[in-house]
Design a protein around this motif. Structure first.
Motif, PDB file in Angstrom:
ATOM      1  N   ASN A   1      34.016  41.050  13.643  1.00 25.08           N
ATOM      2  CA  ASN A   1      35.068  41.747  12.881  1.00 25.08           C
ATOM      3  C   ASN A   1      35.105  43.237  13.230  1.00 25.08           C
ATOM      4  N   GLY A   2      36.106  43.917  12.692  1.00 22.79           N
ATOM      5  CA  GLY A   2      36.342  45.302  13.089  1.00 22.79           C
ATOM      6  C   GLY A   2      35.276  46.259  12.611  1.00 22.79           C
ATOM      7  N   THR A   3      34.852  46.098  11.360  1.00 26.40           N
ATOM      8  CA  THR A   3      33.807  46.975  10.843  1.00 26.40           C
ATOM      9  C   THR A   3      32.533  46.774  11.661  1.00 26.40           C
TER      10      THR A   3
ATOM     11  N   HIS B   1      38.906  54.823   9.460  1.00 21.53           N
ATOM     12  CA  HIS B   1      38.440  53.607   8.788  1.00 21.53           C
ATOM     13  C   HIS B   1      36.932  53.666   8.588  1.00 21.53           C
TER      14      HIS B   1
ATOM     15  N   THR C   1      40.672  57.145  16.320  1.00 18.48           N
ATOM     16  CA  THR C   1      41.317  55.848  16.093  1.00 18.48           C
ATOM     17  C   THR C   1      42.671  55.847  16.803  1.00 18.48           C
TER      18      THR C   1
ATOM     19  N   ASP D   1      38.200  53.722  18.091  1.00 19.04           N
ATOM     20  CA  ASP D   1      38.415  52.565  17.215  1.00 19.04           C
ATOM     21  C   ASP D   1      39.806  52.024  17.523  1.00 19.04           C
TER      22      ASP D   1
ATOM     23  N   ALA E   1      41.231  49.114  16.637  1.00 14.70           N
ATOM     24  CA  ALA E   1      41.650  47.946  15.845  1.00 14.70           C
ATOM     25  C   ALA E   1      43.115  47.638  16.147  1.00 14.70           C
ATOM     26  N   ARG E   2      43.904  48.713  16.408  1.00 13.94           N
ATOM     27  CA  ARG E   2      45.330  48.535  16.771  1.00 13.94           C
ATOM     28  C   ARG E   2      45.596  49.109  18.160  1.00 13.94           C
TER      29      ARG E   2
ATOM     30  N   LYS F   1      44.039  42.021  14.240  1.00 12.88           N
ATOM     31  CA  LYS F   1      45.367  42.531  13.873  1.00 12.88           C
ATOM     32  C   LYS F   1      46.400  42.211  14.948  1.00 12.88           C
TER      33      LYS F   1
HETATM   34  C1  LIG Z   1      41.543  51.334  12.057  1.00 11.10           C
HETATM   35  C2  LIG Z   1      40.714  50.167  11.620  1.00 11.10           C
HETATM   36  N1  LIG Z   1      39.481  50.011  12.124  1.00 11.10           N
HETATM   37  C3  LIG Z   1      38.704  48.990  11.774  1.00 11.10           C
HETATM   38  C4  LIG Z   1      39.126  48.044  10.868  1.00 11.10           C
HETATM   39  C5  LIG Z   1      38.131  46.996  10.436  1.00 11.10           C
HETATM   40  O1  LIG Z   1      38.471  45.717  10.512  1.00 11.10           O
HETATM   41  P1  LIG Z   1      37.751  44.579   9.639  1.00 11.10           P
HETATM   42  O2  LIG Z   1      38.556  44.457   8.396  1.00 11.10           O
HETATM   43  O3  LIG Z   1      37.828  43.399  10.529  1.00 11.10           O
HETATM   44  O4  LIG Z   1      36.352  44.965   9.346  1.00 11.10           O
HETATM   45  C6  LIG Z   1      40.409  48.153  10.307  1.00 11.10           C
HETATM   46  C7  LIG Z   1      40.896  47.169   9.317  1.00 11.10           C
HETATM   47  O5  LIG Z   1      41.777  47.404   8.538  1.00 11.10           O
HETATM   48  C8  LIG Z   1      41.218  49.256  10.681  1.00 11.10           C
HETATM   49  O6  LIG Z   1      42.451  49.425  10.168  1.00 11.10           O
END
Ligand SMILES: Cc1ncc(COP(=O)(O)O)c(C=O)c1O
Length: 353
Positions: free
Chosen positions: A67-69, A93, A146, A177, A179-180, A213
């Motif tokens: 996952n992202g975190t 984030h 990000t 980061d 994520a997007r 995402k």
């Molecule tokens: C910019 C950004 N980084 C990381 C994440 C983390 O993703 P996750 O919810 O899978 O931990 C998100 C999730 O919303 C995000 O918007």
């Protein structure tokens, strides 16, 4: 009172409220055959590692994660040195939305620098220089930016490059980061060259490459462009609990998403639908935008009385309630019809509230 139109088929809550793309689900099902060795010793993982090398060059190394975190924690944990702090924007984030996971797992301070648009500038790093070498200060060791930002803005390749230059001059490494990252790539030209321009070419060291995402059911990738940092990352991934045992299921999804640039095409679509939503609502009296969208989110300011009726009809999240600002986010599966219906609903609520 005029009735609300039928609600859109999607919400505008977030791109992670969408399901997985059909091609991704097909790949997931197709990978569900027989036995394959665990922890990445499977053909799907080998194939997707090749795909990431095609994107980022033969010397890049990619580790898949859950996952992202977790991807962010893995990336940062493999970058940070003892007594370092991580520097990011106040909106990052990692700073506001990870429940302190980086602080807890890294055992390090996170510094959130002020920003009005989610982006940082090199001068803000320059201002930290006086802390370097002073034993009473955590040492600025990692810069995390990000792309696209939490506020829906996009760094140009030149902006990332100048941040990387300044960070490297100060002895820091740079985490992105992403994520997007798909939405940012689409916004900057929608090509692999565009992706490289703000990552490899700009001097980024480590990327959290978002999958969820962008259309996966689950799964992210951490891409090491700085080979020295990759060496110990494989051990750190397990330590921070981000080593998927049945890794083929993360890899197969990424393989489908990266094939024929599907990830870019889906992001182009969600970005363009946010532009359509902006255009369809910007002229509604009482609603105000600070800026036009750059990626797949818009942040209108609305009279407070509009928010609850709209949310109960088609859900979205508040952003800055003190200002009446909300966030409407499109996803890979949002349609033109969803946008038109949503805009029609906003017009009805605007008229009667
Ligand atoms: C910019 C950004 N980084 C990381 C994440 C983390 O993703 P996750 O919810 O899978 O931990 C998100 C999730 O919303 C995000 O918007």
């Amino acid at each position: 009172m005029v009735e609300m139109p039928p609600p859109p088929s999607c919400s505008f809550a977030s791109d992670n409220a969408a399901g997985a793309h059909p091609a991704v689900m097909e790949a997931l099902v197709a990978a569900n055959t027989g036995h394959a060795l665990a922890y990445g010793s499977d053909p799907w993982t080998a194939q997707v590692e090749d795909r990431f090398r095609e994107l980022f060059g033969p010397r890049s190394r990619t580790l898949l994660a859950w996952n992202g975190t977790g991807a962010n924690v893995l990336a940062l944990a493999s970058m940070i040195r003892p007594a370092d702090c991580v520097v990011a924007s106040q909106w990052a984030h990692i700073v506001v939305d990870e429940t302190g996971a980086p602080e807890r797992i890294l055992g390090a301070k996170l510094v959130g620098l002020p920003s009005t648009d989610g982006k940082l500038v090199p001068e803000q790093l320059h201002e930290l220089e006086h802390q370097i070498g002073v034993m009473h200060h955590a040492q600025p060791g990692v810069l995390s930016i990000t792309q696209s930002t939490e506020l829906g803005t996009v760094y140009t390749a030149d902006e990332v490059a100048s941040l990387c230059d300044e960070a490297h001059r100060l002895g820091m490494t740079v985490h992105l980061d992403g994520a997007r990252i798909a939405n940012a790539t689409a916004a900057l030209g929608g090509t692999v060259e565009a992706l490289r321009s703000f990552t490899v070419d700009a001097g980024v060291d480590v990327i959290s490459f978002g999958g969820t995402k962008a259309g996966l059911a689950f799964g992210e990738a951490v891409v090491y462009l700085n080979e020295a940092l990759a060496d110990r990352a494989v051990y750190i991934r397990k330590q921070v609990t981000q080593l998927p045992s049945k890794m083929r299921f993360v890899a197969a999804q990424f393989d489908a998403l990266l094939r024929d640039d599907l990830w870019i095409h889906l992001a182009e679509r969600s970005n363009s639908l946010a532009t359509r939503l902006h255009a369809a609502t910007a002229t509604i009296p009482g609603l105000h935008y600070d800026a036009a969208p750059e990626v797949n989110s818009v942040f209108p300011v609305l009279p407070p009385s509009w928010v609850a009726p709209l949310q109960s009809w088609c859900f979205f999240w508040p952003w800055d309630p003190a200002r009446g600002q909300v966030r409407w986010m499109t996803a890979w599966d949002t349609t033109e019809d969803d946008i038109d219906r949503f805009a029609a609903g906003v017009e009805v609520v605007a008229h009667y509230n």
